[in-house]
Design a protein around this motif. Structure first.
Motif, PDB file in Angstrom:
ATOM      1  N   SER A 105     102.077  60.090  71.173  1.00 18.97           N
ATOM      2  CA  SER A 105     101.198  58.880  72.854  1.00 18.97           C
ATOM      3  C   SER A 105     101.655  57.179  73.472  1.00 18.97           C
ATOM      4  CB  SER A 105     100.034  59.253  72.937  1.00 18.97           C
ATOM      5  OG  SER A 105      99.703  58.387  72.721  1.00 18.97           O
ATOM      6  N   ALA A 106     103.229  57.345  72.520  1.00 18.68           N
ATOM      7  CA  ALA A 106     103.156  55.483  72.703  1.00 18.68           C
ATOM      8  C   ALA A 106     103.959  55.651  73.921  1.00 18.68           C
ATOM      9  CB  ALA A 106     104.241  54.848  71.440  1.00 18.68           C
ATOM     10  N   SER A 107     104.132  54.315  74.827  1.00 16.43           N
ATOM     11  CA  SER A 107     105.380  54.082  75.878  1.00 16.43           C
ATOM     12  C   SER A 107     107.612  55.281  75.061  1.00 16.43           C
ATOM     13  CB  SER A 107     105.690  53.133  76.682  1.00 16.43           C
ATOM     14  OG  SER A 107     105.410  52.530  75.703  1.00 16.43           O
ATOM     15  N   ASN A 108     107.367  55.047  76.486  1.00 16.52           N
ATOM     16  CA  ASN A 108     109.266  55.767  75.525  1.00 16.52           C
ATOM     17  C   ASN A 108     109.703  54.153  75.433  1.00 16.52           C
ATOM     18  OD1 ASN A 108     108.578  58.013  76.615  1.00 16.52           O
ATOM     19  ND2 ASN A 108     109.871  57.598  78.437  1.00 16.52           N
ATOM     20  N   GLY A 109     109.364  52.783  76.082  1.00 16.93           N
ATOM     21  CA  GLY A 109     110.100  51.846  74.985  1.00 16.93           C
ATOM     22  C   GLY A 109     109.353  51.935  73.731  1.00 16.93           C
ATOM     23  N   GLU A 110     108.386  52.190  73.546  1.00 16.04           N
ATOM     24  CA  GLU A 110     108.064  51.949  72.118  1.00 16.04           C
ATOM     25  C   GLU A 110     108.536  52.894  71.740  1.00 16.04           C
ATOM     26  OE1 GLU A 110     103.252  51.832  73.193  1.00 16.04           O
ATOM     27  OE2 GLU A 110     103.249  49.914  72.989  1.00 16.04           O
ATOM     28  N   LYS A 111     108.998  54.570  71.670  1.00 12.23           N
ATOM     29  CA  LYS A 111     108.550  55.204  71.215  1.00 12.23           C
ATOM     30  C   LYS A 111     110.713  54.697  70.553  1.00 12.23           C
ATOM     31  CE  LYS A 111     106.260  58.705  72.697  1.00 12.23           C
ATOM     32  NZ  LYS A 111     105.724  59.988  73.695  1.00 12.23           N
ATOM     33  N   GLN A 112     111.666  54.505  71.871  1.00 20.13           N
ATOM     34  CA  GLN A 112     112.827  54.026  71.928  1.00 20.13           C
ATOM     35  C   GLN A 112     113.044  52.407  70.618  1.00 20.13           C
ATOM     36  OE1 GLN A 112     115.378  52.379  75.069  1.00 20.13           O
ATOM     37  NE2 GLN A 112     116.350  54.312  74.681  1.00 20.13           N
ATOM     38  N   THR A 113     111.905  51.898  70.595  1.00 16.46           N
ATOM     39  CA  THR A 113     112.552  50.268  69.506  1.00 16.46           C
ATOM     40  C   THR A 113     113.198  50.566  67.885  1.00 16.46           C
ATOM     41  OG1 THR A 113     111.014  49.079  70.780  1.00 16.46           O
ATOM     42  CG2 THR A 113     111.758  48.247  68.607  1.00 16.46           C
ATOM     43  N   PRO A 114     112.107  52.077  67.726  1.00 16.89           N
ATOM     44  CA  PRO A 114     111.977  52.013  65.835  1.00 16.89           C
ATOM     45  C   PRO A 114     113.874  52.912  66.026  1.00 16.89           C
ATOM     46  CG  PRO A 114     109.771  52.660  66.738  1.00 16.89           C
ATOM     47  CD  PRO A 114     110.569  52.476  67.620  1.00 16.89           C
ATOM     48  N   TYR A 115     114.424  53.546  67.399  1.00 15.18           N
ATOM     49  CA  TYR A 115     115.983  54.266  67.051  1.00 15.18           C
ATOM     50  C   TYR A 115     116.766  52.746  67.011  1.00 15.18           C
ATOM     51  CZ  TYR A 115     113.861  58.539  68.317  1.00 15.18           C
ATOM     52  OH  TYR A 115     112.936  59.560  68.372  1.00 15.18           O
ATOM     53  N   PHE A 116     116.223  51.753  67.895  1.00 14.89           N
ATOM     54  CA  PHE A 116     117.457  50.652  68.137  1.00 14.89           C
ATOM     55  C   PHE A 116     117.732  49.818  66.935  1.00 14.89           C
ATOM     56  CE2 PHE A 116     117.295  51.447  72.203  1.00 14.89           C
ATOM     57  CZ  PHE A 116     119.194  51.761  72.528  1.00 14.89           C
ATOM     58  N   ILE A 117     116.417  49.637  66.242  1.00 17.50           N
ATOM     59  CA  ILE A 117     115.968  49.166  64.363  1.00 17.50           C
ATOM     60  C   ILE A 117     116.879  49.912  63.003  1.00 17.50           C
ATOM     61  CG2 ILE A 117     114.902  48.721  62.443  1.00 17.50           C
ATOM     62  CD1 ILE A 117     112.273  48.053  64.756  1.00 17.50           C
ATOM     63  N   ILE A 118     117.100  51.515  63.499  1.00 24.63           N
ATOM     64  CA  ILE A 118     117.533  52.205  62.991  1.00 24.63           C
ATOM     65  C   ILE A 118     118.994  51.876  62.901  1.00 24.63           C
ATOM     66  CG2 ILE A 118     118.132  54.527  61.552  1.00 24.63           C
ATOM     67  CD1 ILE A 118     115.003  54.890  62.146  1.00 24.63           C
ATOM     68  N   LEU A 119     119.576  52.116  64.392  1.00 25.66           N
ATOM     69  CA  LEU A 119     120.642  52.063  64.203  1.00 25.66           C
ATOM     70  C   LEU A 119     121.520  50.685  63.638  1.00 25.66           C
ATOM     71  CD1 LEU A 119     123.323  53.082  66.122  1.00 25.66           C
ATOM     72  CD2 LEU A 119     122.361  52.164  68.230  1.00 25.66           C
ATOM     73  N   ALA A 120     120.758  50.330  64.339  1.00 25.62           N
ATOM     74  CA  ALA A 120     121.548  48.210  63.881  1.00 25.62           C
ATOM     75  C   ALA A 120     121.045  48.145  62.504  1.00 25.62           C
ATOM     76  CB  ALA A 120     120.540  47.295  64.126  1.00 25.62           C
ATOM     77  N   ALA A 121     120.075  48.815  61.164  1.00 27.92           N
ATOM     78  CA  ALA A 121     120.432  48.389  60.477  1.00 27.92           C
ATOM     79  C   ALA A 121     121.276  50.069  59.741  1.00 27.92           C
ATOM     80  CB  ALA A 121     118.789  48.988  59.889  1.00 27.92           C
ATOM     81  N   SER A 122     121.546  50.664  60.141  1.00 24.74           N
ATOM     82  CA  SER A 122     122.676  51.304  59.927  1.00 24.74           C
ATOM     83  C   SER A 122     124.489  50.804  59.775  1.00 24.74           C
ATOM     84  CB  SER A 122     122.784  53.061  60.893  1.00 24.74           C
ATOM     85  OG  SER A 122     121.383  53.768  60.623  1.00 24.74           O
ATOM     86  N   LEU A 123     124.609  50.172  61.431  1.00 22.34           N
ATOM     87  CA  LEU A 123     125.924  49.629  61.589  1.00 22.34           C
ATOM     88  C   LEU A 123     125.677  48.495  60.702  1.00 22.34           C
ATOM     89  CD1 LEU A 123     125.365  49.150  65.330  1.00 22.34           C
ATOM     90  CD2 LEU A 123     126.817  50.741  64.347  1.00 22.34           C
ATOM     91  N   LEU A 124     124.762  47.540  60.501  1.00 19.63           N
ATOM     92  CA  LEU A 124     124.848  46.409  58.556  1.00 19.63           C
ATOM     93  C   LEU A 124     125.409  46.865  57.226  1.00 19.63           C
ATOM     94  CD1 LEU A 124     121.744  44.111  59.975  1.00 19.63           C
ATOM     95  CD2 LEU A 124     124.383  43.721  59.815  1.00 19.63           C
ATOM     96  N   GLN A 125     125.109  48.170  57.116  1.00 19.68           N
ATOM     97  CA  GLN A 125     125.368  49.481  56.247  1.00 19.68           C
ATOM     98  C   GLN A 125     126.467  49.626  56.062  1.00 19.68           C
ATOM     99  OE1 GLN A 125     122.971  51.832  53.848  1.00 19.68           O
ATOM    100  NE2 GLN A 125     122.419  49.664  53.512  1.00 19.68           N
ATOM    101  N   CYS A 126     127.134  50.086  57.445  1.00 21.22           N
ATOM    102  CA  CYS A 126     128.474  50.449  57.682  1.00 21.22           C
ATOM    103  C   CYS A 126     129.371  49.561  57.096  1.00 21.22           C
ATOM    104  CB  CYS A 126     128.819  51.268  59.034  1.00 21.22           C
ATOM    105  SG  CYS A 126     127.725  52.967  58.453  1.00 21.22           S
ATOM    106  N   TYR A 127     128.943  48.339  58.095  1.00 23.44           N
ATOM    107  CA  TYR A 127     130.054  46.815  58.643  1.00 23.44           C
ATOM    108  C   TYR A 127     128.799  46.191  57.448  1.00 23.44           C
ATOM    109  CZ  TYR A 127     131.895  50.220  62.318  1.00 23.44           C
ATOM    110  OH  TYR A 127     132.618  50.893  62.964  1.00 23.44           O
TER     111      TYR A 127
END
Length: 126
Positions: free
Chosen positions: A22-44
């Motif tokens: 039941s978190a806010s949309n921003g609280e739910k979206q933040t982990p996605y961007f952390i995962i995206l950033a970590a994934s991009l660092l693995q690729c590059y």
């Protein structure tokens, strides 16, 4: 993406492609961007010379201005070249932290690309 964990001998599974809790949309979206950033660092990896290009659609649509600034700074600090596609209500938050913007302005069935930030009330075609 799914996360599996085991607690008290019981395995649970969470699907990260769906919003949880039941978190806010921003609280739910933040982990996605952390995962995206970590994934991009693995690729590059930092120690490899490469394009380091990322495209983010509907960029940061539910994040606060402070979190947007943190994510943009993270991508800059890690030398990413990012193309952000953002809704008009968020472009001011993102655009104030980046060097170059192109606004796509629509009227009817026509679209114009204009260099720089353009607010929807500033665009008019005679």
């Amino acid at each position: 993406m799914q996360i599996r964990s085991r607690q008290d001998g019981e395995e649970t599974e969470a699907n990260l492609s769906k919003k949880q809790g039941s978190a806010s949309n921003g609280e739910k979206q933040t982990p996605y961007f952390i995962i995206l950033a970590a994934s991009l660092l693995q690729c590059y990896p930092k120690n490899v010379s490469c394009a380091r290009l990322a495209f983010i659609d509907e960029a940061f649509s539910a994040l606060s201005r402070e979190r947007i600034e943190q994510m943009v700074r993270f991508f800059e600090d890690n030398k990413f070249q990012v193309i952000y596609a953002a809704p008009p209500e968020k472009i001011d938050s993102i655009g104030s932290h980046i060097n170059s913007t192109i606004s796509l302005c629509m009227k009817g069935k026509y679209t114009w690309a204009i260099e720089g930030l353009v607010k929807s009330d500033e665009f008019s075609v005679d």
